[in-house]
Design an enzyme around this catalytic site. Structure first.
Site, mmCIF file in Angstrom:
data_model
loop_
_atom_site.group_PDB
_atom_site.id
_atom_site.type_symbol
_atom_site.label_atom_id
_atom_site.label_comp_id
_atom_site.label_asym_id
_atom_site.label_seq_id
_atom_site.Cartn_x
_atom_site.Cartn_y
_atom_site.Cartn_z
ATOM 1 N N LEU A 422 0.908 -1.208 -0.079
ATOM 2 C CA LEU A 422 -0.070 0.071 -0.067
ATOM 3 C C LEU A 422 0.776 1.364 -0.040
ATOM 4 O O LEU A 422 0.437 2.150 -0.616
ATOM 5 C CB LEU A 422 -0.838 -0.079 1.193
ATOM 6 C CG LEU A 422 -1.994 -1.176 1.375
ATOM 7 C CD1 LEU A 422 -2.574 -0.911 2.739
ATOM 8 C CD2 LEU A 422 -2.809 -1.145 0.179
ATOM 9 N N GLY A 423 1.764 1.136 0.738
ATOM 10 C CA GLY A 423 2.799 2.388 0.641
ATOM 11 C C GLY A 423 4.119 1.989 1.540
ATOM 12 O O GLY A 423 4.071 0.919 2.169
ATOM 13 N N GLY A 425 6.731 3.552 4.219
ATOM 14 C CA GLY A 425 6.702 4.550 5.294
ATOM 15 C C GLY A 425 8.002 4.733 6.009
ATOM 16 O O GLY A 425 9.263 3.621 5.415
ATOM 17 N N PHE A 427 9.253 3.503 8.472
ATOM 18 C CA PHE A 427 9.653 2.313 9.196
ATOM 19 C C PHE A 427 9.593 1.033 8.365
ATOM 20 O O PHE A 427 10.383 0.045 8.788
ATOM 21 C CB PHE A 427 8.525 2.128 10.458
ATOM 22 C CG PHE A 427 8.890 3.024 11.769
ATOM 23 C CD1 PHE A 427 9.990 2.858 12.392
ATOM 24 C CD2 PHE A 427 7.875 3.983 12.058
ATOM 25 C CE1 PHE A 427 10.362 3.831 13.442
ATOM 26 C CE2 PHE A 427 7.900 4.614 13.072
ATOM 27 C CZ PHE A 427 9.218 4.602 13.940
ATOM 28 N N GLY A 428 8.873 1.152 7.570
ATOM 29 C CA GLY A 428 8.838 -0.082 6.576
ATOM 30 C C GLY A 428 7.863 0.183 5.648
ATOM 31 O O GLY A 428 7.416 0.954 5.364
ATOM 32 N N HIS A 429 7.212 -1.062 5.526
ATOM 33 C CA HIS A 429 6.139 -1.266 4.254
ATOM 34 C C HIS A 429 4.732 -1.384 4.889
ATOM 35 O O HIS A 429 4.743 -1.946 6.010
ATOM 36 C CB HIS A 429 6.422 -2.241 3.328
ATOM 37 C CG HIS A 429 8.007 -2.078 2.819
ATOM 38 N ND1 HIS A 429 8.742 -3.189 2.495
ATOM 39 C CD2 HIS A 429 8.589 -0.853 2.487
ATOM 40 C CE1 HIS A 429 9.545 -2.825 1.607
ATOM 41 N NE2 HIS A 429 9.683 -1.401 1.885
ATOM 42 N N VAL A 430 4.043 -0.997 4.144
ATOM 43 C CA VAL A 430 2.496 -1.204 4.599
ATOM 44 C C VAL A 430 1.789 -1.909 3.482
ATOM 45 O O VAL A 430 1.932 -1.521 2.249
ATOM 46 C CB VAL A 430 1.912 0.182 4.793
ATOM 47 C CG1 VAL A 430 0.425 -0.046 5.421
ATOM 48 C CG2 VAL A 430 2.623 1.266 5.931
ATOM 49 N N ASP A 541 2.425 16.401 12.445
ATOM 50 C CA ASP A 541 2.837 16.187 10.740
ATOM 51 C C ASP A 541 1.340 16.168 10.086
ATOM 52 O O ASP A 541 1.195 15.258 9.099
ATOM 53 C CB ASP A 541 3.563 15.049 10.696
ATOM 54 C CG ASP A 541 4.295 14.904 9.394
ATOM 55 O OD1 ASP A 541 4.424 15.940 8.771
ATOM 56 O OD2 ASP A 541 4.804 13.838 9.132
#
Ligand SMILES: Nc1ncnc2c1ncn2[C@@H]1O[C@H](COP(=O)(O)OP(=O)(O)OP(=O)(O)O)[C@@H](O)[C@H]1O
Length: 888
Positions: A422-423, A425, A427-430, A541
């Protein structure tokens, strides 16, 4: 040379005084300290820097993904002036020092802007991926230096990158992005995607790469900086000499880097490739998200980072992009706000993670090593929304487990299949998570944690804080946290899946929003902010990329990685946020931390929705920040906005934070007050049943609605979405069958609102929020999820901290990862994360709005069931949904 740079240069003499003052302010800010370290991701960056050297070896072994070098992108041009085809930027003279000097920065910018095509073969100086920018505590003052050093190095790389011959081919990994998330082409970031180690062979980098200099990160380079501090910075407008933009290591795999737009703490700033002139490792990741998917990794995901946003880029879309310029595609985002070691591609393990197929299960090796403890209760072993997802609970033999649990005791999450990306970030992946058995979906944020890596601690701390915050939030306009668990060295955070993508993405794909939509979205954002601020929590943010939209137009605040709970009087502002949305006081650090920073960002977001671009996007990063922080100018407000909209924006963009209205106050502003409310018809079935364990207020609400609906029999009961729908245990078919709380047969509107929760019964990681009970799955002595006002009372249930109780086993989330576990404990036990005292009783508006995506699908069946059970009630099944009420 970038237009903005040229402008700046021409005016430099004139503004030198101002700039110096401005820079000096920032300089002092970063020097003097940052906000509470525990909340800072900077530590991570610092770490990252430190680790960079040490990990070089490993890094070099892992090919990093690099985007296609084919797309030339200039980062130095202003949004307005940047043409599709970027002119080759003139490399600025390289400063002698390899430090994060202005010269470096400039150079890097120039270099970045240089067409990749023009320098295809020449290897770019790529620096080993920096450590995560986030981090909690910077115990060592030299950390800043380390970061700085990293930045310098990055800078150096950037400079080297000016030479076309330094370009490196993209890694095969780069192609595995789904949804076109990764558009290698446009990325200047290809620079970032080079395999660091090998690429460090460049002439300019030689010196830096010398062992002694490579100790660089924290020593040599930083030392140099020390020796020549302000002058260069001032001269070159290197605001960030001590600053916070994280350099984002790029990695297709990890990509924390995808988040160019965030600025981090001071420490992070230092890492900033932007400031330091570092190449933008994250760029590729950042810009490569597919525009159409609504799921990005690009701007949004990348997002978050200051770096990305430092240069608002446009018109660099890949073919898939919508005609509308997509900053994301080209976003330079050098850094991700947090470069979790967990996601650092350079880490040996990261490679594996990165290589994972998005379509594969979260982890085939889930049960290979660290077996997760069984949740004490019978909860949702089949639901991601189940606390069981959180390995935070320890096994409780006395408590019965569901059959499913017994069958698959090691990983409740294993039932969830990892779907498409999905995306990305910081931290990692979603990923999209799908439960084949239940048909449910969720968003799975996958973060790799390295138990043997010092970075784990920072990762854990940051994640712990984010999860801790999220788990206590339950509001229809805030993405719902479901739970989390660790599997081997990966942490999975399960969140409500918001399929519409971010506002940013929508803007990129469809252009600016109309006033109605802006009003509606703004009203919802405000609702979420009012709720958040009522808990003394600042998001920090707010921007289009961090606001998700569901198919029905409901807006949900997401990405609480920067959020902070304001606990005391003093809360120094840290340099966090995304530059174009950043409040003046954040840039200048002239005021203490306050909730008003979100209001400013909201004003910017309104302009973003109206124009597709944030204010001051015509300026490049530093220039924009200068404008925001040091000028009295207000951004242009489009004529398309009504007078009310204009006034609303002006209210938000008051430079004095004390003059900005609060979120609650702004909700009364005609611009949003008159917004057409989003409504979701409430299925009759929802109204006809009551939650078994609902609180009185909820029950009454539901009953009232039911009465209202049933009295009409065919009802035309309409309820504004923000009101009650969610609360109904029955409210959502989806929740009806899956939520852990449902499983427990208990219900509480919100972990926050429930008495239990209020009293501190909360398990940050156990999916405290958002779950509605499963009435049909009541179990005696069952696990009472705190999120639903229930508590696991068996055994060593909790420990208390600052009025907030947590399940003792919560840290087990990091089982097998001592450092991470401890870090998590620390963060959870820190006052900063304690929201218990701020818990307030929910209002109707705070009721969790059940996911509606599947509601309609199931509503018909519910209606039928209801009729069967209540033969006396006559329904018109042809009207499964109630009419809307609103006042359109
Ligand atoms: N709940 C969700 N539903 C759908 N998509 C999501 C969800 N959460 C995240 N995403 C997608 O994944 C991307 C990255 O997620 P997110 O921004 O939360 O990660 P992050 O690590 O916090 O990123 P950042 O670098 O901005 O901090 C988002 O831009 C979005 O496209």
């Amino acid at each position: 040379m970038p237009s903005w740079w040229g402008k700046s240069s021409s005016k430099e003499a004139k503004k030198k005084g101002n700039k110096e003052s401005f820079i000096d302010t920032i300089h002092r800010k970063f020097k003097s300290g940052s906000e509470d370290k525990s909340n800072s991701r900077s530590g991570g960056s610092q770490r990252r820097c430190n680790d960079t050297v040490s990990e070089r070896g490993s890094l070099s072994r892992f090919p990093s993904r690099s985007p296609s070098p084919s797309t030339p992108v200039s980062r130095c041009q202003s949004f307005a002036e940047r043409p599709h085809t970027q002119p080759h930027a003139q490399p600025l003279p390289l400063p002698r020092a390899q430090l994060a000097t202005v010269g470096r920065t400039d150079s890097s910018i120039s270099a970045s802007s240089k067409s990749e095509l023009d320098r295809p073969s020449k290897p770019l100086l790529v620096f080993p991926l920096p450590k995560p920018c986030y981090g909690m505590n910077r115990a060592d003052p030299t950390d800043v230096e380390g970061d700085l050093a990293t930045a310098s190095i990055s800078s150096g790389s950037t400079i080297d990158s000016d030479d076309p011959s330094e370009s490196r081919p993209l890694s095969p990994l780069a192609s595995d992005y789904e949804n076109g998330n990764r558009t290698a082409l446009n990325s200047p970031s290809s620079v970032m995607h080079k395999d660091p180690t090998p690429t460090l062979n460049q002439k300019n980098s030689k010196e830096a790469l010398q062992p002694s200099n490579l100790l660089l990160n924290n020593h040599i380079l930083s030392t140099s900086l020390k020796r020549q501090p302000s002058s260069m910075q001032m001269q070159n407008l290197q605001i960030p000499s001590h600053n916070a933009f994280c350099s984002a290591p790029d990695s297709s795999m990890s990509s924390p880097s995808r988040s160019p737009m965030r600025a981090f703490g001071v420490e992070q700033f230092v890492n900033s490739g932007f400031w330091a002139g570092k190449a933008y490792p994250d760029i590729a990741s950042a810009h490569c998200s597919s525009p159409g998917s609504g799921h990005n990794s690009g701007h949004n995901s990348v997002g978050g980072d200051l770096s990305g946003q430092l240069f608002w880029q446009h018109n660099r879309c890949s073919p898939e992009c919508s005609p509308i310029p997509s900053p994301r595609m080209i976003s330079p985002g050098p850094s991700s706000r947090i470069h979790s070691g967990a996601v650092t591609p350079l880490h040996p393990r990261a490679g594996g993670a990165a290589a994972e197929s998005p379509t594969s299960r979260p982890d085939n090796g889930k049960q290979q090593s660290h077996r997760l403890p069984l949740p004490p209760l019978t909860i949702a072993n089949t639901s991601p929304f189940s606390p069981s997802y959180s390995s935070s609970t320890t096994p409780t033999p006395s408590v019965p487990r569901s059959p499913g649990r017994a069958e698959n005791p090691t990983s409740p999450g294993s039932r969830w299949k990892k779907g498409r990306l999905l995306g990305r970030g910081t931290f990692g992946h979603v990923y999209l998570g799908f439960n084949s058995e239940s048909g449910e979906m969720c968003a799975m944020k996958e973060v790799t944690l390295f138990s043997d890596d010092a970075k784990s601690r920072e990762s854990a701390q940051q994640l712990g804080q984010e999860v801790s915050l999220l788990s206590r939030l339950q509001h229809p306009n805030i993405v719902q946290y479901y739970g989390s668990e660790t599997v081997d060295d990966k942490l999975y955070i399960y969140l409500e899946y918001v399929s519409g993508g971010s506002i940013y993405k929508l803007l990129q794909d469809y252009g600016n929003l109309g006033e109605h939509a802006i009003r509606s979205y703004t009203q919802q954002i405000l609702s979420g902010l009012a709720y958040l601020h009522a808990k003394n929590t600042v998001h920090r943010d707010i921007k289009g990329a961090n606001i998700l939209v569901d198919p029905s137009g409901r807006v949900k605040l997401a990405d609480f990685g920067m959020a902070k709970h304001i606990t005391g009087q003093s809360c120094p502002l840290s340099f966090k946020g995304s530059p174009y949305w950043m409040a003046p006081e954040v840039i200048k650090n002239s005021n203490g931390c306050n909730l008003a920073v979100d209001i400013w960002s909201l004003g910017c977001t309104v302009l973003e929705m109206a124009t597709t671009k944030p204010p001051w996007s015509q300026y490049e990063g530093v220039a924009a920040m200068f404008k925001i922080g040091n000028s009295k100018e207000l951004p242009a407000i489009p004529n398309s906005l009504s007078a009310e909209g204009r006034d609303f924006v002006l209210q938000c963009l008051q430079r004095n934070p004390l003059h900005r209205p609060t979120a609650a106050k702004l909700l009364e502003h005609p611009f949003v007050k008159n917004a057409v409310p989003l409504e979701r018809p409430i299925p009759i079935a929802e109204l006809s049943e009551g939650p078994p364990a609902a609180t009185n207020s909820l029950r009454n609400l539901v009953l009232n609605l039911s009465f209202f609906a049933l009295s009409d029999e065919v009802s035309d009961v309409h309820t504004p979405r923000n009101i009650s729908c969610p609360v109904s245990p029955i409210g959502s078919p989806l929740l009806h069958s899956r939520s852990p709380q449902h499983m427990s047969g208990r219900m509480s509107p919100s972990p926050i609102s429930s008495p239990h929760t209020a009293s501190g019964a909360s398990t940050p990681l156990s999916g405290g929020s958002g779950m509605l009970p499963f009435p049909h799955l009541k179990q005696p002595g069952s696990y009472m999820h705190e999120g639903m006002g229930t508590i696991q009372r068996s055994q060593n249930s909790f420990y208390t901290n600052g009025g907030t109780h947590f399940h003792e086993p919560m840290p087990e989330l990091f089982r097998g990862m001592p450092q991470a576990s401890q870090a998590f404990r620390d963060i959870i036990s820190s006052d900063n994360c304690t929201l218990g005292n701020q818990i307030t009783q929910p209002t109707s508006g705070e009721f969790y709005d059940v996911q509606s995506v599947l509601a309609d699908r199931v509503s018909q069946q519910l209606l039928r069931d209801h009729v069967k059970l209540n033969p006396t009630v006559k329904f018109n099944l042809s009207l499964p949904m109630l009419d809307r009420t609103s006042g359109i």
